[in-house]
Design an enzyme around this catalytic site. Sequence first.
Site, PDB file in Angstrom:
ATOM      1  CG  ASN A  44      -8.685   3.285 -36.029  1.00  0.00           C
ATOM      2  OD1 ASN A  44      -9.850   3.416 -35.688  1.00  0.00           O
ATOM      3  ND2 ASN A  44      -7.745   4.131 -35.687  1.00  0.00           N
ATOM      4  CB  VAL A  45      -8.352  -3.142 -34.799  1.00  0.00           C
ATOM      5  CG1 VAL A  45      -8.117  -4.065 -33.605  1.00  0.00           C
ATOM      6  CG2 VAL A  45      -9.830  -3.161 -35.209  1.00  0.00           C
ATOM      7  CD  GLU A  46      -4.482   3.037 -32.367  1.00  0.00           C
ATOM      8  OE1 GLU A  46      -4.260   3.147 -31.150  1.00  0.00           O
ATOM      9  OE2 GLU A  46      -4.467   3.998 -33.168  1.00  0.00           O
ATOM     10  CB  CYS A  55      -5.854   1.215 -41.652  1.00  0.00           C
ATOM     11  SG  CYS A  55      -4.303   2.109 -41.486  1.00  0.00           S
ATOM     12  CD  GLU A  57      -8.335   3.207 -44.664  1.00  0.00           C
ATOM     13  OE1 GLU A  57      -8.048   2.763 -43.526  1.00  0.00           O
ATOM     14  OE2 GLU A  57      -8.112   4.372 -45.014  1.00  0.00           O
ATOM     15  CB  CYS A  88      -2.322   5.281 -44.797  1.00  0.00           C
ATOM     16  SG  CYS A  88      -2.471   3.481 -44.768  1.00  0.00           S
TER      17      CYS A  88
HETATM   18  N1  THU Z   1      -5.581   4.994 -39.708  1.00  0.00           N
HETATM   19  C1  THU Z   1      -6.599   4.395 -40.389  1.00  0.00           C
HETATM   20  O1  THU Z   1      -7.418   3.684 -39.799  1.00  0.00           O
HETATM   21  N2  THU Z   1      -6.668   4.581 -41.732  1.00  0.00           N
HETATM   22  C2  THU Z   1      -5.820   5.374 -42.447  1.00  0.00           C
HETATM   23  O2  THU Z   1      -5.892   5.392 -43.670  1.00  0.00           O
HETATM   24  C3  THU Z   1      -4.861   6.210 -41.743  1.00  0.00           C
HETATM   25  C4  THU Z   1      -4.568   5.812 -40.346  1.00  0.00           C
HETATM   26  C5  THU Z   1      -5.474   4.761 -38.265  1.00  0.00           C
HETATM   27  C6  THU Z   1      -4.345   3.838 -37.872  1.00  0.00           C
HETATM   28  C7  THU Z   1      -4.086   4.262 -36.440  1.00  0.00           C
HETATM   29  O3  THU Z   1      -4.928   3.497 -35.596  1.00  0.00           O
HETATM   30  C8  THU Z   1      -4.505   5.713 -36.396  1.00  0.00           C
HETATM   31  O4  THU Z   1      -5.252   5.959 -37.573  1.00  0.00           O
HETATM   32  C9  THU Z   1      -3.358   6.686 -36.323  1.00  0.00           C
HETATM   33  O5  THU Z   1      -2.431   6.442 -37.336  1.00  0.00           O
END
Ligand code: THU
Length: 132
Positions: A44-46, A55, A57, A88
């Site tokens: 994940n890359v915020e 996400c 994915e 998600c």
């Molecule tokens: N996140 C994912 O990378 N994949 C998911 O399917 C659920 C959520 C990440 C996004 C965010 O960086 C962190 O989890 C919290 O929501």
Amino acid sequence: MDVDWQRLHDVALAMTARAYVPYSHYRVGAAALVDDGRIVSGCNVENAGYGVTLCAECGVISDHIAAGGGRLVAFTCVNEQGEPIMPCGRCRQLLWEHGGPDLLVRTPLGVRTMDEVLPQAFDVSDIERTTS
Ligand code: THU
């Protein structure tokens, strides 16, 4: 096709170390097996604009297409503790596009098919039915 879940898990867990998570501090790593035996992965890359966070994915799908595409046959995503987590809702749709109903997804309750984790999915067949 045999699925080496341990290998997929190891790749996904290793990807959690690459996650960019200055806001949630919640690391996610993901990995998928392609039908030609390759493994694609992502983390994940915020973003300061929280809503545009990618996400793990998203990284997997980008890696997958950039590497030549194909069909995804197995998928896992994990948190930093190595526990399987569920993709998600949005990411289930992303996975469906490239794996379809038979994609195997490791969930906290065991391996399930994509059809079980995204029932009655909308996909290309819905578009083709009305536009052809
Ligand atoms: N996140 C994912 O990378 N994949 C998911 O399917 C659920 C959520 C990440 C996004 C965010 O960086 C962190 O989890 C919290 O929501």
